[in-house]
Design an enzyme around this catalytic site. Structure first.
Site, PDB file in Angstrom:
ATOM      1  N   HIS A 133       0.808  -1.216   0.000  1.00 14.35           N
ATOM      2  CA  HIS A 133       0.000   0.000   0.000  1.00 14.35           C
ATOM      3  C   HIS A 133       0.847   1.275   0.000  1.00 14.35           C
ATOM      4  O   HIS A 133       0.325   2.359  -0.241  1.00 14.35           O
ATOM      5  CB  HIS A 133      -0.993   0.003   1.173  1.00 14.35           C
ATOM      6  N   ASP A 163       0.186  -7.659   1.180  1.00 14.77           N
ATOM      7  CA  ASP A 163       0.614  -6.280   1.426  1.00 14.77           C
ATOM      8  C   ASP A 163       2.136  -6.165   1.466  1.00 14.77           C
ATOM      9  O   ASP A 163       2.700  -5.418   2.269  1.00 14.77           O
ATOM     10  CB  ASP A 163       0.008  -5.729   2.711  1.00 14.77           C
ATOM     11  N   SER A 259       4.586   2.533   8.102  1.00 16.04           N
ATOM     12  CA  SER A 259       4.271   1.356   7.303  1.00 16.04           C
ATOM     13  C   SER A 259       5.443   0.994   6.407  1.00 16.04           C
ATOM     14  O   SER A 259       6.015   1.852   5.736  1.00 16.04           O
ATOM     15  CB  SER A 259       3.036   1.622   6.431  1.00 16.04           C
TER      16      SER A 259
END
Length: 518
Positions: A133, A163, A259
């Site tokens: 992402h 992911d 992230s």
């Protein structure tokens, strides 16, 4: 006869007398109240070193870990072309005609939306692991290193089902990199560090955010990826079931921007990729989640070798065992995976059957669906696995040869188009006419004015938007008088070269900003 020494002595005596007289007056008026005495400050430890040795050793370990691993943690900026539908940029009335915007309406041309996250280098030749992402759908990806160098990156491959994404930079020299640990060996209560390099814009960077915590739980199936895939028309309900969610939960702080950063153990080895938080506010509330590195490593290897993931499958539909299931099937504990159906064309046909309970894979206990999915995902199509199941109240072993999951989605290549150098840089200029002159205070026909800076562009990252409404008078020491001068000058600039833009305001004050051509 005049005696200089006697005269000088007399002056000194008179001066001293005057000083003492002045002090006396000041004292009577309260002007010379005594100042507070400086307190004696102690720096002696109040607790002996031996009494806090365990805590000090742990603190030193965290310091050593941070020093060792942060050089390989990078900040990633991704630029995507989007159409503005809300929170649109306000355009001054004098500039509206350059966008064909009726008065009272806002423009909606494609814009460069910039977002970011973290990543970490896994090899000295520049391979980097991050989250899908962070880079999904990006037109441009740039990687910033601790020494303030940055490089444009190539997206090697992305996998929305886990992911995980792999990108690569070419630095021309060996890069610091991190080593992998074994996420299957993690234990609840084990210390871990969550490291990110988020940065919020070009001028404000929160480099190397290091937080400490413990492994709070393993095998968290949050259904985050499955929900996103379900709602994505490229995948939909049929494909969303292949999402692999076996997250490591930690209380180490993970916030937006972290992230893609590494979760490391006390040996400095990566055991997870920071990926998500559970929050009602959008910021950390005590629940952080990471992708196990064993799974991420397997995905990385396929992305590098094939460009997409060849996902193995066992060919059954399954659900977690409940207490009622354990009673019905005479299980030794409330643990395992209940087989609901078996694909008659799949690899388990003739080996497994409905109402089998899978309790182990290759001798390693399996307690829940996400754990089985993750263990299968670490294999490759064609691998043989030994599955232990409870059937008719007793355990039996069967051998299954995994085949490949029929995931239709393949990597999509974005068609490239030729762009002008000014567009690549992200600036737009116009000749100064009467309307612009009135809006900016500049003279009609006195050159060109900066009217737009594309959001997320190279120019925007260098805050060129601050010069909107100023004359652009020079580029790389070339005098600029017309928009054609801008185009011709920038067309001669190669990718990676630094462009010096010289601006002048209505008062004649000049500003210079240097931007690297993307």
């Amino acid at each position: 006869m005049y005696d200089p020494l006697r005269a000088k002595t007399k002056v000194v005596l008179l001066t001293g007398t005057a000083f003492l007289f002045g002090v006396g007056i000041a004292g009577s008026l309260g002007w010379t109240a005594a100042s507070h005495a400086m307190p004696a400050v102690s720096e002696a430890p109040q607790v002996s070193a031996d009494a806090v040795r365990p805590a000090q050793d742990l603190s030193d370990a965290f310091i050593n870990l941070a020093d060792a691993v942060t050089p390989a943690v990078v900040r990633i900026e991704s630029r995507r072309t989007v159409t503005r539908t809300s929170q649109q940029q306000q355009v001054p009335d004098a500039f509206r005609r350059f966008f064909d915007i009726p008065e009272g309406q806002e423009p909606q041309p494609p814009q460069g939306a910039i977002s970011g996250g973290s990543g970490f280098v896994v090899s000295e030749d520049g391979y980097i692991l991050t989250n899908n992402h962070v880079v999904e759908g990006a037109d441009e990806v740039r990687v910033y290193f601790p020494d303030r160098r940055y490089f444009d990156a190539e997206v090697i491959g992305t996998d929305p089902f886990t992911d995980v994404a792999v990108i690569k930079v070419s630095a021309g020299e060996p890069l610091p990199y991190m080593s992998f640990g074994n996420s299957n060996g993690l234990r609840v209560g084990e210390w871990v560090l969550a490291i990110g390099n988020p940065g919020f814009g070009a001028s404000t960077q929160l480099d190397f955010t290091v937080t400490a915590g413990i492994v709070s739980a393993r095998g968290r199936g949050l259904q985050l990826l499955q929900r996103d895939l379900f709602q994505n028309p490229e995948f939909g309900p049929e494909q969303s079931r292949w999402a692999i969610e076996d997250f490591i939960q930690t209380d180490a702080v993970i916030n937006p921007g972290n992230s893609g950063g590494p979760m490391v153990n006390l040996q400095g080895q990566v055991v997870g990729i920071n990926s998500a938080i559970a929050s009602t506010t959008g910021v950390y509330q005590g629940y952080g989640f990471a992708i196990p590195i064993n799974l991420a490593r397997r995905v990385m290897e396929d992305l590098i070798e094939y460009g997409n993931v060849r996902r193995p499958r066992i060919g059954v539909s399954i659900q977690d065992v409940a207490a009622e299931d354990a009673a019905v099937y005479d299980l030794p504990s409330v643990s395992g995976v209940l087989v609901q159906t078996v694909d008659p064309e799949g690899p388990s046909a003739g080996q497994l059957q409905s109402e089998d309970v899978i309790v182990a894979l290759d001798g390693n206990l399996v307690g829940y669906v996400a754990e089985l999915q993750a263990k299968i995902a670490e294999r490759r199509p064609g691998d043989r696995v030994e599955v232990t199941v409870y059937r008719d109240g007793r355990p039996i072993d069967v051998t299954i040869r995994l085949d490949e999951a029929p995931i239709a989605a393949q990597p999509t290549l974005t068609a490239s188009r030729e762009t002008l150098a000014a567009e690549r840089l992200g600036i737009r200029v116009e000749s100064i006419d009467a309307d612009l002159a009135e809006a900016t205070g500049l003279e009609v026909g006195s050159g060109v004015v900066l009217t737009e800076v594309a959001r997320g562009s190279a120019a925007a990252r260098r805050n060129v938007d601050a010069f909107r409404g100023m004359r652009l008078v020079g580029i790389n020491d070339q005098t600029i008088a017309t928009p054609e001068d801008v185009r011709s000058t920038l067309e001669g600039v190669d990718t990676g070269e630094v462009v010096s833009l010289q601006f002048e305001d209505a008062a004649g004050d000049r500003r210079v900003v240097n931007v690297r051509m993307p």
